[in-house]
Design an enzyme around this catalytic site. Structure first.
Site, PDB file in Angstrom:
ATOM      1  N   ASP A 130       0.857  -1.184   0.000  1.00 51.62           N
ATOM      2  CA  ASP A 130       0.000   0.000   0.000  1.00 51.62           C
ATOM      3  C   ASP A 130       0.893   1.234   0.000  1.00 51.62           C
ATOM      4  O   ASP A 130       2.054   1.168   0.440  1.00 51.62           O
ATOM      5  CB  ASP A 130      -0.915   0.004   1.223  1.00 51.62           C
ATOM      6  CG  ASP A 130      -1.887   1.172   1.209  1.00 51.62           C
ATOM      7  OD1 ASP A 130      -2.675   1.269   0.246  1.00 51.62           O
ATOM      8  OD2 ASP A 130      -1.844   2.002   2.143  1.00 51.62           O
ATOM      9  N   GLU A 176       0.927   5.693   0.690  1.00 52.67           N
ATOM     10  CA  GLU A 176       0.295   6.955   1.063  1.00 52.67           C
ATOM     11  C   GLU A 176       0.938   8.043   0.225  1.00 52.67           C
ATOM     12  O   GLU A 176       2.142   7.976  -0.075  1.00 52.67           O
ATOM     13  CB  GLU A 176       0.451   7.239   2.556  1.00 52.67           C
ATOM     14  CG  GLU A 176      -0.168   6.194   3.469  1.00 52.67           C
ATOM     15  CD  GLU A 176      -1.667   6.028   3.289  1.00 52.67           C
ATOM     16  OE1 GLU A 176      -2.326   6.991   2.823  1.00 52.67           O
ATOM     17  OE2 GLU A 176      -2.186   4.942   3.609  1.00 52.67           O
ATOM     18  N   GLU A 183      -5.863  18.164   2.606  1.00 50.19           N
ATOM     19  CA  GLU A 183      -6.750  17.016   2.376  1.00 50.19           C
ATOM     20  C   GLU A 183      -6.015  15.698   2.611  1.00 50.19           C
ATOM     21  O   GLU A 183      -6.551  14.768   3.239  1.00 50.19           O
ATOM     22  CB  GLU A 183      -7.311  17.049   0.951  1.00 50.19           C
ATOM     23  CG  GLU A 183      -8.196  18.239   0.655  1.00 50.19           C
ATOM     24  CD  GLU A 183      -7.402  19.483   0.285  1.00 50.19           C
ATOM     25  OE1 GLU A 183      -6.143  19.430   0.293  1.00 50.19           O
ATOM     26  OE2 GLU A 183      -8.042  20.511  -0.011  1.00 50.19           O
ATOM     27  N   HIS A 199      -4.880   6.298   8.114  1.00 48.56           N
ATOM     28  CA  HIS A 199      -4.317   5.429   7.084  1.00 48.56           C
ATOM     29  C   HIS A 199      -2.809   5.349   7.277  1.00 48.56           C
ATOM     30  O   HIS A 199      -2.139   6.357   7.512  1.00 48.56           O
ATOM     31  CB  HIS A 199      -4.625   5.980   5.696  1.00 48.56           C
ATOM     32  CG  HIS A 199      -6.030   5.759   5.263  1.00 48.56           C
ATOM     33  ND1 HIS A 199      -6.393   4.869   4.286  1.00 48.56           N
ATOM     34  CD2 HIS A 199      -7.189   6.310   5.710  1.00 48.56           C
ATOM     35  CE1 HIS A 199      -7.706   4.892   4.130  1.00 48.56           C
ATOM     36  NE2 HIS A 199      -8.210   5.771   4.983  1.00 48.56           N
ATOM     37  N   ASP A 239      -2.109  -0.894   6.578  1.00 44.71           N
ATOM     38  CA  ASP A 239      -3.092  -1.204   5.544  1.00 44.71           C
ATOM     39  C   ASP A 239      -2.665  -2.413   4.715  1.00 44.71           C
ATOM     40  O   ASP A 239      -3.503  -3.210   4.292  1.00 44.71           O
ATOM     41  CB  ASP A 239      -3.310   0.006   4.631  1.00 44.71           C
ATOM     42  CG  ASP A 239      -4.172   1.079   5.292  1.00 44.71           C
ATOM     43  OD1 ASP A 239      -4.565   0.882   6.459  1.00 44.71           O
ATOM     44  OD2 ASP A 239      -4.443   2.104   4.649  1.00 44.71           O
TER      45      ASP A 239
END
Length: 238
Positions: free
Chosen positions: A7, A9, A52, A150, A155
Site C-alpha cells: 500500500d 500513502e 486534504e 491510514h 493497511d
C-alpha cells in the site's frame, strides 16, 4: 509462490500533476502465508503536504522533512520486490504512483501483468458491495482497532488478511507437501462430540386422525386410486 501485498500513502490523487509517494508498506507472502518479512519506508516528497491528504494519513511536512528521497530507497525496494507478484487494493492508483516514481529516476516500470487488484476480486465476489478495505475487513471480521489513520504498512497487513479471504479463506493457505521457506500454519483440530447410542429406537408413527383423513381422501378419488394398494398392504400388516 512469493507475493508482495503493498500500500502507499501520497500527497494527493494524481501523480501526473505532481503528487508524490510519502510512504510505502509491503508484506511478504509465501504460499499465501505472511512470513513476517516487511518493507516500510517514509519518503520525502520534495513538496508540501496538502491539507486534504494530511487529514487522511497525518504525515506532515515536519515529519517528512528528514526522510530519504525515493531515489535513495529504490534499490532496497526493488530488491525486496524481486520477481514476486504485487497485490494492491485499487492497484491502478498505487501502481500509477509507484511507476511514476520509478519513471522520475529512469527506472523500468512494473508491468500490469505482475499485479493483482483485490478491489476487482472483491467486486466479482461481492457485486453488491461495498468493497472498500474497511468494508471488507468488517465483512471478514478482521480487527481494524489499530487503524485510526491510514498507514501504508498497517493497511498492507490488513489487505493481506483480506486477500487470503478473497481467495478462499484460511484453507487456501494450507500447503501440501514440503515448502521449506514457508512458515507452517497451525490448524486447530475439530472437537468431535460423542452423544452415545440412542437408548431406544425412535418410532415414527402416523397419528390416527391423519391416517383417517388420508383414507377419506383416497376413497374420494375412487377404487382405482393407486394409494388403495398401499392401504391394503398396511391393513394386512396390522
Amino acid at each position: 509462490m512469493r507475493e508482495i501485498v503493498f500500500d502507499t500513502e501520497t500527497t494527493g490523487l494524481e501523480p501526473r500533476n505532481g503528487d508524490r509517494v510519502v510512504e510505502i508498506g509491503m508484506i511478504e507472502l509465501i504460499n499465501h502465508i505472511p512470513t513476517g518479512q516487511t518493507f516500510h519506508r517514509y519518503i520525502n516528497p520534495e513538496r508540501s503536504m496538502p491539507a486534504e491528504a494530511l487529514r487522511i494519513h497525518g504525515l506532515d511536512d515536519t515529519f517528512l522533512a528528514d526522510k530519504p528521497l525515493f531515489a535513495a530507497i529504490v534499490a532496497d525496494l526493488i530488491e525486496f520486490i524481486g520477481e514476486a507478484t504485487l497485490i494492491a487494493h485499487n492497484s491502478e492508483f498505487d501502481m500509477a504512483f509507484l511507476n511514476a516514481e520509478l519513471d522520475r529516476i529512469g527506472h523500468t516500470a512494473v508491468p500490469d501483468e505482475r499485479v493483482i487488484d483485490t478491489l476487482m476480486m472483491a467486486r466479482r465476489r461481492h457485486p453488491a458491495g461495498p468493497n472498500s478495505l474497511d468494508a471488507l475487513c468488517g465483512r471478514y471480521q478482521i480487527d481494524t482497532s489499530r487503524r485510526t489513520l491510514h498507514g501504508a504498512l498497517l493497511d498492507a497487513e490488513l489487505l493481506s488478511e483480506v486477500y487470503i479471504e478473497l481467495i478462499g479463506g484460511r484453507q487456501a493457505a494450507l500447503v501440501l507437501g514440503e515448502a521449506p521457506e514457508a512458515p507452517t500454519l497451525a490448524v486447530a483440530a475439530r472437537k468431535v462430540v460423542d452423544f452415545g447410542e440412542r437408548p431406544t429406537p425412535r418410532v415414527f408413527a402416523i397419528a390416527p386422525k391423519d391416517l383417517a383423513a388420508h383414507r377419506a381422501l383416497v376413497a374420494s378419488i375412487g377404487e382405482n386410486a393407486i394409494w388403495n394398494d398401499y392401504l391394503e398392504a398396511a391393513d394386512a400388516a396390522e
